[in-house]
Design a protein around this motif. Structure first.
Motif, PDB file in Angstrom:
ATOM      1  N   MET A   1       0.853  -1.175   0.000  1.00 29.69           N
ATOM      2  CA  MET A   1       0.000   0.000   0.000  1.00 29.69           C
ATOM      3  C   MET A   1       0.890   1.226   0.000  1.00 29.69           C
ATOM      4  O   MET A   1       1.827   1.317   0.761  1.00 29.69           O
ATOM      5  CB  MET A   1      -0.905  -0.041   1.239  1.00 29.69           C
ATOM      6  N   SER A   2       0.558   2.199  -0.814  1.00 30.97           N
ATOM      7  CA  SER A   2       1.343   3.421  -0.916  1.00 30.97           C
ATOM      8  C   SER A   2       0.555   4.567  -0.313  1.00 30.97           C
ATOM      9  O   SER A   2      -0.432   5.003  -0.848  1.00 30.97           O
ATOM     10  CB  SER A   2       1.644   3.709  -2.385  1.00 30.97           C
ATOM     11  N   ALA A  29      -3.802   4.867   6.651  1.00 31.72           N
ATOM     12  CA  ALA A  29      -4.273   3.495   6.413  1.00 31.72           C
ATOM     13  C   ALA A  29      -5.544   3.223   7.215  1.00 31.72           C
ATOM     14  O   ALA A  29      -6.482   2.579   6.718  1.00 31.72           O
ATOM     15  CB  ALA A  29      -3.176   2.490   6.773  1.00 31.72           C
ATOM     16  N   GLU A  95      -4.846   2.789  -2.721  1.00 28.65           N
ATOM     17  CA  GLU A  95      -3.928   2.539  -1.610  1.00 28.65           C
ATOM     18  C   GLU A  95      -4.330   1.379  -0.713  1.00 28.65           C
ATOM     19  O   GLU A  95      -3.546   0.976   0.139  1.00 28.65           O
ATOM     20  CB  GLU A  95      -3.770   3.817  -0.780  1.00 28.65           C
ATOM     21  N   ARG A  96      -5.508   0.820  -0.884  1.00 27.00           N
ATOM     22  CA  ARG A  96      -5.916  -0.284  -0.017  1.00 27.00           C
ATOM     23  C   ARG A  96      -5.211  -1.575  -0.417  1.00 27.00           C
ATOM     24  O   ARG A  96      -4.787  -1.732  -1.572  1.00 27.00           O
ATOM     25  CB  ARG A  96      -7.427  -0.464  -0.028  1.00 27.00           C
ATOM     26  N   ASP A  97      -5.130  -2.498   0.537  1.00 27.36           N
ATOM     27  CA  ASP A  97      -4.525  -3.804   0.245  1.00 27.36           C
ATOM     28  C   ASP A  97      -5.530  -4.932   0.496  1.00 27.36           C
ATOM     29  O   ASP A  97      -5.151  -6.049   0.793  1.00 27.36           O
ATOM     30  CB  ASP A  97      -3.236  -4.008   1.047  1.00 27.36           C
ATOM     31  N   TRP A  98      -6.794  -4.635   0.374  1.00 33.29           N
ATOM     32  CA  TRP A  98      -7.859  -5.625   0.541  1.00 33.29           C
ATOM     33  C   TRP A  98      -8.846  -5.477  -0.621  1.00 33.29           C
ATOM     34  O   TRP A  98      -8.854  -4.478  -1.325  1.00 33.29           O
ATOM     35  CB  TRP A  98      -8.578  -5.444   1.883  1.00 33.29           C
ATOM     36  N   SER A  99      -9.672  -6.491  -0.803  1.00 34.07           N
ATOM     37  CA  SER A  99     -10.660  -6.502  -1.879  1.00 34.07           C
ATOM     38  C   SER A  99     -11.978  -5.924  -1.391  1.00 34.07           C
ATOM     39  O   SER A  99     -12.234  -5.835  -0.187  1.00 34.07           O
ATOM     40  CB  SER A  99     -10.905  -7.944  -2.348  1.00 34.07           C
TER      41      SER A  99
END
Length: 192
Positions: A1-2, A29, A95-99
Motif C-alpha cells: 500500500m502506498s 491506512a 492505496e488499499r490492500d484488501w478486496s
C-alpha cells in the motif's frame, strides 16, 4: 500500500517530523479502512433480506454514524500532525490492500457472518497501529484506543447473532467473507 505524503514542514511540538510522518502513514491506512467499513455497512444496510431484515437494517445505521465520526477524528489528527488526509474514493481504492466486500443481496445472517470478518481485520489493524504509537504518540494512541472500544462493541453486536447457545461462533476458522457467510447460514439452519 502506498500512502505517500509530502514531506512535513511541521508537526506537533515534541514529535519529530520523521515520527509525525510515520504516524500519519498509519493513520491514513486507518482512515482508508474505516471509510471502507462505513461504505460496507451501508451496502449491507441496503442489501440485507430475510426474517431478521429490520433488526440488522436498523442496527447498522448507528454504526455507520459512529464510524464516520471516527473517520473525521482520524482525518483531523492527520491534519494536526501536519499531514494531508486523503479521503477520496480514488485514493482509497489505489492505496488499499484488501478486496471489495464480496456479499451482495443476502440473508441477514450471511451478511453478519461476513461482517464479523470485516470487523476482525479492521480491529487487528487498529490494534497494530495502537501498539505502534505507544511510545511515539500517546495522544494518537488514546484516540485509537477509544475507536477500538467502539469497533469491538460493534463486533460484539454482530457476534451475538452468530454465537450458538453453547458459545460456538459460527464464523470460527472462516478465512473469507463467503466462507463466513456460508458458515453462519449453516449454523442458523441447524439450530433448533
Amino acid at each position: 500500500m502506498s500512502s505517500q505524503q509530502p514531506a512535513l514542514s511541521y508537526t506537533v511540538p515534541g514529535l519529530s517530523r520523521e515520527a509525525g510522518s510515520e504516524i500519519i502513514a498509519l493513520l491514513q491506512a486507518r482512515l482508508h479502512a474505516l471509510n471502507d467499513v462505513a461504505l460496507t455497512l451501508k451496502h449491507i444496510h441496503w442489501n440485507v433480506v430475510g426474517p431478521h431484515f429490520i433488526a440488522v437494517h436498523e442496527m447498522l445505521d448507528p454504526q455507520v454514524e459512529q464510524v464516520r465520526s471516527m473517520i473525521d477524528d482520524l482525518a483531523e489528527r492527520i491534519s494536526t500532525l501536519g499531514g494531508e488526509p486523503k479521503g477520496t474514493p480514488g485514493a482509497l481504492v489505489a492505496e488499499r490492500d484488501w478486496s471489495d466486500y464480496s456479499i451482495r443481496r443476502a440473508e441477514a445472517i450471511e451478511h453478519l457472518g461476513a461482517l464479523d470478518l470485516v470487523y476482525t481485520s479492521v480491529i487487528e489493524d487498529h490494534r497494530a497501529a495502537m501498539a505502534a504509537t505507544e511510545e511515539s504518540d500517546p495522544v494518537t494512541q488514546d484516540m485509537l484506543i477509544e475507536q477500538l472500544r467502539g469497533l469491538e462493541l460493534f463486533q460484539w453486536f454482530v457476534r451475538a447473532h452468530l454465537e450458538s447457545s453453547g458459545g460456538r461462533l459460527s464464523t470460527a476458522g472462516a478465512k473469507s467473507e463467503r466462507a463466513a457467510a456460508h458458515a453462519a447460514a449453516n449454523q442458523a439452519q441447524n439450530q433448533p
